[in-house]
Design a protein around this motif. Structure first.
Motif, PDB file in Angstrom:
ATOM      1  N   LEU A  29      12.769  -0.454  -4.060  1.00 36.36           N
ATOM      2  CA  LEU A  29      11.968   0.587  -3.445  1.00 36.36           C
ATOM      3  C   LEU A  29      12.112   0.485  -1.936  1.00 36.36           C
ATOM      4  N   PHE A  30      12.448   1.603  -1.314  1.00 36.60           N
ATOM      5  CA  PHE A  30      12.512   1.700   0.146  1.00 36.60           C
ATOM      6  C   PHE A  30      11.412   2.658   0.589  1.00 36.60           C
ATOM      7  N   THR A  31      10.491   2.174   1.414  1.00 40.39           N
ATOM      8  CA  THR A  31       9.351   2.973   1.837  1.00 40.39           C
ATOM      9  C   THR A  31       8.908   2.540   3.226  1.00 40.39           C
ATOM     10  N   LEU A  32       8.233   3.433   3.939  1.00 44.24           N
ATOM     11  CA  LEU A  32       7.677   3.075   5.235  1.00 44.24           C
ATOM     12  C   LEU A  32       6.414   2.243   5.110  1.00 44.24           C
ATOM     13  N   LYS A  33       5.846   2.168   3.923  1.00 45.17           N
ATOM     14  CA  LYS A  33       4.593   1.453   3.714  1.00 45.17           C
ATOM     15  C   LYS A  33       4.818  -0.053   3.746  1.00 45.17           C
ATOM     16  N   SER A  34       3.997  -0.745   4.501  1.00 43.63           N
ATOM     17  CA  SER A  34       4.059  -2.203   4.588  1.00 43.63           C
ATOM     18  C   SER A  34       3.507  -2.827   3.315  1.00 43.63           C
ATOM     19  N   PRO A  35       3.762  -4.122   3.094  1.00 43.76           N
ATOM     20  CA  PRO A  35       3.179  -4.784   1.921  1.00 43.76           C
ATOM     21  C   PRO A  35       1.663  -4.635   1.849  1.00 43.76           C
ATOM     22  N   ASP A  36       0.966  -4.775   2.982  1.00 49.41           N
ATOM     23  CA  ASP A  36      -0.489  -4.613   2.967  1.00 49.41           C
ATOM     24  C   ASP A  36      -0.887  -3.195   2.578  1.00 49.41           C
ATOM     25  N   GLU A  37      -0.145  -2.218   3.075  1.00 46.32           N
ATOM     26  CA  GLU A  37      -0.451  -0.827   2.718  1.00 46.32           C
ATOM     27  C   GLU A  37      -0.168  -0.573   1.240  1.00 46.32           C
ATOM     28  N   MET A  38       0.888  -1.156   0.724  1.00 45.17           N
ATOM     29  CA  MET A  38       1.187  -1.003  -0.697  1.00 45.17           C
ATOM     30  C   MET A  38       0.092  -1.635  -1.559  1.00 45.17           C
ATOM     31  N   ARG A  39      -0.344  -2.813  -1.170  1.00 51.34           N
ATOM     32  CA  ARG A  39      -1.421  -3.474  -1.916  1.00 51.34           C
ATOM     33  C   ARG A  39      -2.710  -2.656  -1.857  1.00 51.34           C
ATOM     34  N   ALA A  40      -3.016  -2.134  -0.675  1.00 44.95           N
ATOM     35  CA  ALA A  40      -4.234  -1.340  -0.517  1.00 44.95           C
ATOM     36  C   ALA A  40      -4.187  -0.086  -1.383  1.00 44.95           C
ATOM     37  N   ALA A  41      -2.975   0.414  -1.629  1.00 44.04           N
ATOM     38  CA  ALA A  41      -2.808   1.592  -2.484  1.00 44.04           C
ATOM     39  C   ALA A  41      -2.818   1.241  -3.968  1.00 44.04           C
TER      40      ALA A  41
END
Length: 338
Positions: free
Chosen positions: A321-333
């Motif tokens: 997966l390539f995304t602009l979302k950081s690991p913290d943002e992914m976890r928060a989502a």
């Protein structure tokens, strides 16, 4: 020309002509109650590679809480997995990747399925999000017919546009085989293979798709997306750029896709699920295409994402997966990230 279908590799993949008769024998409906009982007991056996019953015309799949139909599981390598997996893909990392793409596309306006095969990602995304529109790209005529059958069966004709073309280096052409692929619809043909055929497909660039994504699609099944035509889903704000997700499975040709997609990446910053093969990838070049846009890299595992600082192809796991979302943002989502 060294036709790939006449190479030793291709003949070995067909078991030197024996694969179809063996598969047909194992696909007899009378055998399947027994096969479904004993096959899962064999340790190390990938049951998704076994044939589905020859008389089975369709199978129901499920991903992200939505159901969809895949037709011709005897011919389609993905559909037969849903038969053996009882509605799910048989390999956990593949099932997780499908669920992941559906979740990422839950609020998407446009989904691009590049290297669609028979379109399982398109079926799942469209089934789960009634507002998303899909552009579907596939280069092999017999497989294009397969994805069109799936779109027709699921009633997605108004929301999916099939493009019988490749995405990569623009204005190039490739000869493609016009047969049905033998024992199954082929899923591994790539732009670096040669075929002795009169049929040709054109390649377009990811950048060339940008006007269609920003302004709209025609709803027609043309070889090329047409700029300036209405594709913004009902209720969308035209002052905002569409939310875009992309799936790429081009058998090692992803660097060509990204090399000619820099304007596209800069304009819409899509979330991208991309197959990266261990024996065909060029990760340094791939990171060069993605890094300047601020993308984070995640290896897709069996039930979670693994945040990585570099792209290093894995021997077992193929999807990233390539995304602009950081690991913290992914976890928060709500995504599981290690």
């Amino acid at each position: 020309m060294n036709d790939h279908l006449r190479t030793f590799t291709a003949r070995r993949q067909s078991w030197f002509g024996l694969k179809l008769p063996v598969k047909t024998a194992l696909a007899q409906p009378a055998l399947h109650p027994l096969l479904r009982t004993i096959a899962p007991r064999f340790r190390g056996l990938k049951i998704g590679r076994l044939p589905a019953p020859i008389e089975l015309t369709e199978i129901r799949g499920r991903a992200g809480g939505a159901d969809f139909i895949l037709v011709e599981p005897f011919r389609c390598e993905i559909a037969k997995e849903f038969y053996w997996g009882k509605g799910r893909r048989t390999e956990p990392e593949d099932a997780f990747a499908l669920d992941l793409m559906v979740a990422l596309s839950a609020d998407a306006d446009v989904f691009l399925d590049i290297g669609a095969y028979t379109g399982v990602f398109t079926m799942a995304v469209l089934a789960a999000n009634e507002n998303v529109r899909a552009h579907v790209f596939e280069i092999i005529p017999a497989v294009v017919a397969g994805v069109e059958k799936n779109i027709d069966r699921n009633g997605f004709n108004r929301r999916a546009t099939v493009h019988p073309t490749g995405v990569g280096s623009p204005d190039t052409w490739m000869k493609v085989p016009i047969g049905d692929g033998g024992s199954a619809l082929p899923s591994f043909y790539s732009s670096d293979m040669q075929f002795d055929s009169d049929a040709e497909v054109r390649f377009t660039s990811l950048d060339a798709l940008l006007p269609a994504v920003l302004a709209g699609e025609s709803g027609r099944r043309d070889a090329q997306p047409q700029a300036g035509e209405d594709d913004i889903p009902a209720g969308s704000d035209r002052s905002e750029r569409p939310r875009v997700t992309v799936k790429i499975d081009v058998e090692g040709g992803e660097n060509d896709v990204f090399a000619h997609g820099q304007e596209f990446l800069a304009a819409v910053h899509p979330d991208i699920l991309c197959e990266v093969l261990e024996d065909r990838a060029e990760p340094r070049e791939l990171m060069g295409h993605l890094g300047e846009h601020g993308y984070h890299y995640y290896l897709v595992g069996e039930d979670r994402l693994y945040a990585k600082t570099t792209i290093r192809p894995d021997a077992h796991l193929r999807d990233w997966l390539f995304t602009l979302k950081s690991p913290d943002e992914m976890r928060a989502a709500g995504y599981p990230v290690d």
